[in-house]
Design an enzyme around this catalytic site. Structure first.
Site, PDB file in Angstrom:
ATOM      1  N   GLU A  50       0.865  -1.150  -0.015  1.00  0.00           N
ATOM      2  CA  GLU A  50       0.098  -0.027  -0.031  1.00  0.00           C
ATOM      3  C   GLU A  50       0.925   1.336   0.222  1.00  0.00           C
ATOM      4  O   GLU A  50       1.494   1.697   0.959  1.00  0.00           O
ATOM      5  CB  GLU A  50      -0.932  -0.132   1.200  1.00  0.00           C
ATOM      6  CG  GLU A  50      -1.874  -1.133   1.080  1.00  0.00           C
ATOM      7  CD  GLU A  50      -2.973  -1.141   0.008  1.00  0.00           C
ATOM      8  OE1 GLU A  50      -2.905   0.117  -0.396  1.00  0.00           O
ATOM      9  OE2 GLU A  50      -3.598  -1.952  -0.308  1.00  0.00           O
ATOM     10  N   CYS A  87      -1.737   9.317   2.135  1.00  0.00           N
ATOM     11  CA  CYS A  87      -1.427   8.941   0.614  1.00  0.00           C
ATOM     12  C   CYS A  87      -2.487   9.251  -0.237  1.00  0.00           C
ATOM     13  O   CYS A  87      -2.416   9.212  -1.419  1.00  0.00           O
ATOM     14  CB  CYS A  87      -1.299   7.257   0.712  1.00  0.00           C
ATOM     15  SG  CYS A  87      -2.606   6.219   1.302  1.00  0.00           S
TER      16      CYS A  87
END
Length: 483
Positions: free
Chosen positions: A207, A245
């Site tokens: 991720e 993110c």
């Protein structure tokens, strides 16, 4: 460490973690930790990141509470597997996909959401029946210490261990064989994780992140305009000060709207964060990242593009929400993931050019777009690639447990959240059961023209033809007709 890992493996081999009752007990233990230690969690996030308690509850405590409830409510269904529909040619065979735990998994977390990004993968690992080692980030020391000190009182220590430490600890952990590695962080470390996993052919989930654009095709009427502005500003400055993110990294807008848009953004920032933004905006995680962000603004020609904000408090690691217009595209601020409260606005002659713009860059974790134009929606969906594509909102895709969360290309691979977390820590094993009768004699040598014709009919699922050939009522073609 090697002895601890072998004990975890032995406990997995005992079969205890496969019991539904064990999994439920552990999930309820995590649930109890969140409830009983909520104040401690909020305090740790304040110490590590300067987050307001409401932001911390929204982004970590609340989402974790929901995720655990989802897992508990659906665990029986997730564990039951699913029946497979087989082709007619496989008759009479029954088959189903049965999820089985992978074994001993390693979860390496990051600092910007130190509880959510540590415990949500752990929820999936436990629900799937694995044993696990969790390494929280040393860059969020208060949060890491709370996890290490408190979790053993809530979970089975024979199955779950928290390991604190920095790069040296990570490197040590990566030397061992794991049945799965789940990493959240940046692409540079992601490459190191991937290289280490190759040694043992370990499956991994990465991720990562990237530069998530927000495309604005026009300025809508009053109500929609205000909603759009709040959603963009919140996703940039109101979510860990842009250290996320999935934060908006930059905006793409047509030149004719730019001046008005910037003024609206300024007003919305003041409205949401007040004159003293320090009270409502999280601080930068450490001096290293503060200096990195400072360096992005100090590059030649970039300073000239700052039209709002830019002030800094180095002692408190605070950077004011900052807006830039058309910084050089070859500057670091437009090539690297910003991960901070700096928002470039890039102007285009035509918003349709935004498709080529985002396609010229590494694939984003999310593309955001604000538009009411259905044709533009269809074009973005078909002509761009990203981990997710969201229209007219931001961030909420992360909280939706029925939507897989993950990247593509350099923004990562693999996915999790809800059932997808369970799946990422499971192997779906096909379990096939077939009776002894009937047994089709033409499956076996010695071969003949007749058997070839029967196979031809079987793969075409033509049972009438099979019957005719078997009874000798249809003459099979000889091999010479075929070869």
């Amino acid at each position: 460490m090697e002895g601890d890992l072998e004990q975890l493996r032995d406990y997995f081999r005992s079969g205890k973690t496969k019991d539904a009752s064990w999994r439920r007990t552990q999930l309820k233990g995590l649930q109890k930790f969140i409830v009983e230690r909520e104040d401690d969690i909020l305090h740790a996030l304040k110490l590590d990141l300067g987050k307001h308690p409401v932001e911390s509850y929204r982004d970590e405590v609340g989402t974790l509470t929901k995720d655990i409830s989802v897992a508990l409510d659906n665990l029986s269904n997730w564990m039951s597997g699913k029946k497979i529909k087989l082709p007619l040619g496989a008759f009479p065979t029954d088959a189903k996909l049965v999820p089985e735990p992978l074994g001993l998994v390693l979860i390496i977390s990051t600092w910007n959401f130190p509880f959510g990004l540590s415990l949500e993968p752990l929820i999936g690992a436990i629900a799937a029946g694995n044993t696990a080692v969790l390494q929280p980030s040393q860059l969020a020391p208060a949060s890491s210490a709370l996890l290490a000190d408190a979790i053993p009182a809530y979970l089975d220590n024979r199955a779950v261990k928290i390991v604190q430490g920095g790069v040296d600890v990570t490197q040590s952990l990566l030397q061992f064989k794991w049945d799965k590695i789940f990493f959240t962080g940046g692409s540079r470390v992601g490459r190191i994780i991937m290289a280490a996993a190759v040694e043992h052919l370990t499956p991994i989930t990465l991720e990562l992140g990237g530069k998530c654009p927000a495309i604005i095709d026009s300025l809508p009427e009053s109500f929609r305009r205000q909603v759009m502005l709040k959603r963009i500003i919140s996703a940039k400055f109101g979510t860990c000060s842009g250290q996320a993110c999935i934060a908006v990294d930059y905006i793409l807008v047509e030149k004719r709207y730019a001046t008005t848009l910037v003024e609206l953004l300024k007003g919305t920032i003041k409205e949401m964060f007040g004159e003293n933004a320090k009270e409502n905006v999280a601080r930068i995680i450490n001096k290293h990242h503060f200096d990195r962000l400072k360096g992005l603004l100090n590059e030649p020609c970039v300073k000239d593009s700052i039209i709002y904000g830019g002030s800094m408090d180095e002692d408190k690691l605070f950077i004011e929400p900052t807006i830039l217009v058309d910084p050089p595209l070859d500057a670091s601020i437009m090539k690297e993931e910003i991960f901070g409260p700096l928002l470039p606005v890039i102007t285009l002659d035509n918003i349709a050019d935004s498709i080529a713009f985002v396609n010229s860059r590494p694939k984003a974790l999310t593309i955001y777009c604000f538009t009411m134009n259905d044709k533009f929606v269809q074009r973005l969906a078909s002509e761009t690639s990203s981990g997710a594509l969201m229209f007219n909102d931001t961030i909420v895709q992360y909280a939706a447990d029925t939507i897989p969360f993950g990247g593509v290309g350099e923004s990562g691979f693999g996915r999790y959240h809800g059932k997808f977390s369970f799946d990422t820590f499971s192997h779906e094993k096909p379990v096939i059961k077939r009776p002894y009768f009937p047994d089709f004699w033409f499956r076996y040598p010695p071969w003949s023209n007749k058997k070839l014709e029967l196979f031809r009919a079987a793969y075409a699922f033509n049972y009438l033809r099979i019957l005719l050939v078997a009874l000798g009522l249809k003459r099979p073609r000889p091999f010479s007709d075929r070869f």
